[in-house]
Write an enzyme that holds these catalytic residues in place. Structure first.
Site, PDB file in Angstrom:
ATOM      1  CB  SER A 182      -0.906   0.021   1.237  1.00  0.00           C
ATOM      2  OG  SER A 182      -0.115   0.176   2.411  1.00  0.00           O
ATOM      3  CE  LYS A 183      -1.305   6.313  -3.813  1.00  0.00           C
ATOM      4  NZ  LYS A 183      -0.043   6.519  -4.541  1.00  0.00           N
ATOM      5  NE  ARG A 184       0.244   1.186   6.860  1.00  0.00           N
ATOM      6  CZ  ARG A 184       1.131   0.352   7.397  1.00  0.00           C
ATOM      7  NH1 ARG A 184       2.170   0.825   8.056  1.00  0.00           N
ATOM      8  NH2 ARG A 184       1.001  -0.958   7.260  1.00  0.00           N
TER       9      ARG A 184
END
Length: 466
Positions: free
Chosen positions: A236-238
């Site tokens: 994910s972007k995290r």
């Protein structure tokens, strides 16, 4: 053999989707098949043209070449309507007039009893209702034995059809659902092997039933495991960049990302880390893909990118680095020489652009790395060392790699010093950093005037710090 990649334009091309596209392409090339690109844009609320354009742009940049398409599902709606009418006429589908409120109440009662919710099928046998009344069309899941999915990666997967309810084929707005459009298209396009992410595995039993209901043979499947982030959770972007274009904008070469994604969950059977697309096409098979999830290691990608930066044709590196150069270039020929000297040390095009900046910066734009200052600007007679070297370089003729090294060695010997006592301050003066390509190669490209001026500036800095 015919394979397809069918992204939905509800967002940018994710690296997971890009890997699935690569796997489809490589398998098709290995087995002499065809690779079809289809854009699944029937979700009118979420699909956007800009995302479709970005998907095509990303695939072209990455080097994933399709043989047919792109086919847009939004242009194929009459075919889906024809097929759903066929299913209605055969009794394999029916109109469902249940309201949202009725379905919510049905779900509430079922879950209150501790059972998993499945649509009751109460509209299955309701005749004579006006088809102009708002409704959906559902598939009538037949009774029978367990559904068997032939999967290249997982082997045979058996699913008890009792876990399936009568799923929706056409929404209330008249648009087909994913289940209908994907199966109709796979039949129409003659797809023989469906390779897609394992998140679609729960959809596949429904699709097997639909293939049968439409009188078609069922293709083979290959459900590719997910890509995880460093935290072992879904990427994910995290945990880092997730779209193909984000890595392009970070300065990753397309062939490096292609190589990295190819080896993410698959191996050619040896310890190779660098494998070209042409090499992979000769040995790749979806049956060799690992069943377990792969971890996206950004450090490994950047290492691999560095390998490609060092070995790719200089013309490709020049084309790639130019968009990252944010400073004025006064000599295109010298730029090529500077890039050639620095590219083996860079991990990205952005790194490379930053490393060549000192060669074209004005002398007062050189910023000294703080750690390098602490490490190398110390010791006795530091100012005298810099001054002596500056004086020797000021009148040096000719200015070459060999002459600058010899001059420095002579100064060091005259001061009874090792060469490093002069090389480290010299490197800091000229580049602002503690590391660089061989310093005398750097001097040849920076030039005599700039080298002397930067030694002068460093001398002033040293005096100001005393």
């Amino acid at each position: 053999m015919r394979l397809r990649f069918a992204p939905s334009p509800t967002g940018f091309l994710h690296v997971g989707g890009a890997r699935t596209a690569i796997f489809n392409l490589l398998h098709a090339r290995r087995h002499g098949g065809r690779f079809i690109l289809r854009i699944e844009d029937t979700d009118v609320e979420r699909s956007e043209t800009r995302h479709a354009d970005q998907i095509l742009r990303s695939m072209e940049w990455l080097g994933v070449e399709w043989d047919e398409g792109p086919h847009f599902q939004s242009q194929r709606l009459p075919l889906y309507r024809e097929k759903v009418e066929q299913l209605l006429a055969a009794g394999r589908a029916y109109r469902c007039f249940c309201t949202v409120e009725e379905l919510a109440e049905e779900r509430k009662k079922t879950e209150a009893s501790g059972l998993p919710y499945r649509y009751s099928g109460k509209c299955r046998e309701i005749p004579g209702l006006d088809p102009d009344v708002r409704h959906v069309i559902r598939f009538r899941v037949p009774d029978g034995d367990a559904i068997v999915i032939r999967d290249r990666i997982r082997g045979d997967v058996r699913v008890d059809r009792s876990v399936l309810d009568d799923f929706i084929l056409v929404r209330t707005d008249g648009n087909p659902t994913y289940h209908l459009s994907v199966v109709v298209d796979d039949i129409d396009m003659g797809i023989t092997l469906v390779a897609r992410g394992e998140d679609h595995l729960s959809n596949t039993p429904k699709h097997v039933l639909l293939f049968d209901a439409l009188g078609s043979s069922v293709p083979e499947f290959a459900h590719v495991p997910l890509i995880l982030g460093p935290d072992k959770k879904r990427l994910s972007k995290r945990t880092g960049a997730t779209s193909v274009e984000e890595y392009r904008d970070l300065g990753v070469l397309p062939q490096a990302l292609f190589n990295f994604l190819t080896l993410l969950g698959w191996s050619p059977g040896d310890d190779r880390e660098i494998i070209t697309r042409e090499e992979a096409e000769k040995v790749f098979d979806l049956g060799d893909v690992n069943r377990s999830a792969a971890v996206f290691d950004t450090d490994k990608l950047m290492w691999m990118n560095g390998q490609y930066l060092g070995s790719a044709p200089l013309s490709e590196v020049m084309t790639g680095v130019r968009p990252f150069i944010r400073f004025e270039i006064d000599d295109a020929e010298r730029l090529e020489s500077v890039v050639e000297l620095n590219r083996t040390r860079a991990r990205s095009l952005a790194d490379l652009a930053e490393s060549i900046k000192p060669y074209f910066a004005s002398d007062d734009e050189i910023e000294y790395d703080e750690q390098a200052v602490k490490k190398h600007l110390r010791g006795e007679k530091l100012g005298e060392r810099i001054e002596r070297l500056r004086d020797r370089y000021q009148g040096l003729e000719p200015w070459t790699v060999e002459s600058t090294e010899q001059a420095l060695r002579e100064v060091a010997e005259s001061m009874e010093l090792g060469g490093g006592k002069l090389i480290h301050p010299l490197r800091l003066a000229v580049t602002g950093r503690g590391v660089s390509p061989p310093i005398f190669d750097v001097l040849a490209l920076v030039g005599q005037h700039a080298t002397v001026a930067r030694l002068d500036r460093l001398l002033e800095f040293v005096k100001s710090e005393e």
